[in-house]
Motif scaffolding. Sequence first.
Motif, PDB file in Angstrom:
ATOM      1  N   GLN A 117       0.840  -1.189   0.000  1.00  0.00           N
ATOM      2  CA  GLN A 117       0.000   0.000   0.000  1.00  0.00           C
ATOM      3  C   GLN A 117       0.881   1.247   0.000  1.00  0.00           C
ATOM      4  O   GLN A 117       1.735   1.407   0.888  1.00  0.00           O
ATOM      5  CB  GLN A 117      -0.887   0.006   1.251  1.00  0.00           C
ATOM      6  CG  GLN A 117      -1.774   1.221   1.374  1.00  0.00           C
ATOM      7  CD  GLN A 117      -2.967   1.152   0.444  1.00  0.00           C
ATOM      8  OE1 GLN A 117      -3.820   0.283   0.590  1.00  0.00           O
ATOM      9  NE2 GLN A 117      -3.052   2.079  -0.501  1.00  0.00           N
ATOM     10  N   GLU A 161      -4.188   2.638  -4.824  1.00  0.00           N
ATOM     11  CA  GLU A 161      -4.903   1.423  -4.450  1.00  0.00           C
ATOM     12  C   GLU A 161      -3.929   0.371  -3.921  1.00  0.00           C
ATOM     13  O   GLU A 161      -2.779   0.293  -4.357  1.00  0.00           O
ATOM     14  CB  GLU A 161      -5.634   0.853  -5.673  1.00  0.00           C
ATOM     15  CG  GLU A 161      -6.868   1.641  -6.060  1.00  0.00           C
ATOM     16  CD  GLU A 161      -7.724   0.907  -7.071  1.00  0.00           C
ATOM     17  OE1 GLU A 161      -8.644   1.525  -7.614  1.00  0.00           O
ATOM     18  OE2 GLU A 161      -7.474  -0.292  -7.302  1.00  0.00           O
ATOM     19  N   ARG A 162      -4.422  -0.407  -2.995  1.00  0.00           N
ATOM     20  CA  ARG A 162      -3.625  -1.521  -2.488  1.00  0.00           C
ATOM     21  C   ARG A 162      -3.362  -2.501  -3.628  1.00  0.00           C
ATOM     22  O   ARG A 162      -4.258  -2.816  -4.416  1.00  0.00           O
ATOM     23  CB  ARG A 162      -4.365  -2.205  -1.352  1.00  0.00           C
ATOM     24  CG  ARG A 162      -3.605  -3.320  -0.672  1.00  0.00           C
ATOM     25  CD  ARG A 162      -4.369  -3.817   0.536  1.00  0.00           C
ATOM     26  NE  ARG A 162      -4.449  -2.793   1.576  1.00  0.00           N
ATOM     27  CZ  ARG A 162      -5.159  -2.927   2.685  1.00  0.00           C
ATOM     28  NH1 ARG A 162      -5.871  -4.018   2.884  1.00  0.00           N
ATOM     29  NH2 ARG A 162      -5.185  -1.969   3.579  1.00  0.00           N
TER      30      ARG A 162
END
Length: 118
Positions: free
Chosen positions: A39, A44-45
């Motif tokens: 992350q 976005e992860r």
Amino acid sequence: QVQLVESGGGLVQPGGSLTLSCEGSGFTFTNYAFSWHRQVPGLERELLARVSRSGDSVYFSSSMKGRITISRDNAKNTVYLQMNSLRPEDTAVYLCSARRAFSSSDWWGQGTQVTVSS
């Protein structure tokens, strides 16, 4: 209760290597598949890799392709992420997750910070 604790992060120079660990407790380790994610704030992860209950691994990240290896040691209740040839853009918080067989929900650790800088 399910607990995942990541470790092994830190500061590393470009081109260096790190091995991250994710130790699980409070559950039957062999019943779970595990994934590593990263992350970066504002992004976005990103799902990096997954290891199945049987130890089979799948890699999802094109940016880290060929530079990471996921593995598990059921005797130690630990999942590893070996990372090589690290780049400054790999700087992120790295998290592991666990998913029980036939479940759609994940347990998450708190993450470990990896900083790649000279």
